[in-house]
Structures are given as C-alpha cells and as structure tokens.
Design a protein around this motif. Structure first.
Motif, short mmCIF file in Angstrom:
data_model
loop_
_atom_site.label_atom_id
_atom_site.label_comp_id
_atom_site.label_asym_id
_atom_site.label_seq_id
_atom_site.Cartn_x
_atom_site.Cartn_y
_atom_site.Cartn_z
N ASP A 64 0.87 -1.16 0.00
CA ASP A 64 0.00 0.00 0.00
C ASP A 64 0.91 1.22 0.00
N PHE A 65 0.46 2.31 -0.60
CA PHE A 65 1.30 3.51 -0.61
C PHE A 65 1.30 4.20 0.75
N ARG A 66 0.14 4.54 1.26
CA ARG A 66 0.05 5.29 2.51
C ARG A 66 0.09 4.34 3.70
N GLU A 68 1.68 4.23 7.99
CA GLU A 68 1.93 5.16 9.09
C GLU A 68 3.36 5.67 9.16
N ASP A 71 6.18 5.19 3.79
CA ASP A 71 5.26 4.78 2.74
C ASP A 71 5.80 3.59 1.95
N THR A 92 -2.87 1.91 -4.21
CA THR A 92 -3.13 3.20 -3.57
C THR A 92 -4.56 3.66 -3.79
N PHE A 94 -4.95 6.89 -3.46
CA PHE A 94 -4.63 8.28 -3.74
C PHE A 94 -3.76 8.39 -4.99
N LEU A 99 2.69 10.32 -8.34
CA LEU A 99 2.89 9.10 -7.54
C LEU A 99 3.29 7.93 -8.44
#
Length: 138
Positions: A64-66, A68, A71, A92, A94, A99
């Motif tokens: 996953d990109f995002r 905690e 990234d 992602t 987003f 990106l």
C-alpha cells in the motif's frame, strides 16, 4: 515384505510480501494470494516488514502507498538497498501521475488504484513474475 510409500517432494510455495495497514484489506489480500499458491508474509507496517529477516527470499512485494511510519515506495527503496530485486506492485487509494512516476522510478512494475478487482492485482503479480523482471514497466 512391506512396500514403502514414498511421498512426492514437497514443493515450496513462493513467498510474497504484503504490507497493508488496513487489517481487513490485508487479510483479504492474504487469502487471495494464498489461494493463488503463495506463502504470504503480511505486515501492518513497513518497519515490521523490514525488520523480518524472512523477507530476503521473497519472490514478489505488494505494498500500500500510505502507511503510518514510512510509505510503500520507501519500503521498496529500503528493500532494494538490501539487495532484494524482485518485482513489486504498489496499491493506492490516492493515485496521481506524480505518484505513479515516483513508484515506477523506484522499481514498482505496476501501480493499481483502489478499489480494484481481485483478479487485477493477482494478474499483475503473475505478469510481473512471469516477466522475470525486478522493474518491469507498465
């Protein structure tokens, strides 16, 4: 004379790394990849994945990109610094052209926008692994 039963050799399942912070999505993807024949190592954080010595022999990485702490793009960058060179897919919610460009430049073979159909991710992994490239371009 008793006949011996010889079991066929156990074929190891290829190891796939998955980092996704959403527990439900992580579990769903873990089940998807297990059904496709992978030994899935799933992590909630990039730091947990990077701390695990069993990641070095993985055949593929899905992130996953995002996340905690760091990234998904940075996780791949750090994996690459250890010498890991397998194919990778970034997912992602987003998406942007910037990106995608960053992800491809870092070595992701494909960027998939959430939500995606299950088969799209599985097919992307199969295609990249079939290509035998660490940095296949999409």
């Amino acid at each position: 004379m008793a006949s011996e039963i010889i079991a066929p050799p156990v074929r190891e399942r290829p190891r796939l790394l998955l980092v996704e912070d959403d527990a439900g999505v992580r579990r769903s993807l873990q089940l998807l990849f297990r059904a496709r024949g992978f030994d899935v190592r799933a992590y909630a954080t990039g730091a947990a994945l990077l701390a695990d010595p069993l990641t070095r022999d993985a055949c593929c990485f899905v992130a996953d990109f995002r996340l905690e702490e760091i990234d998904g793009i940075e996780v791949l960058a750090r994996l690459r610094k250890t010498g890991w060179s397998g194919p990778a897919v970034l997912i992602t919610a987003f998406p942007s052209a910037d990106l995608s460009a960053r992800a491809l430049a870092q070595g992701f073979g494909q960027v998939l926008e959430k939500p995606f159909r299950e088969h799209a991710l599985g097919d992307a992994v199969a295609r990249l692994m079939g290509a035998g490239q660490a940095t296949a371009q999409s």
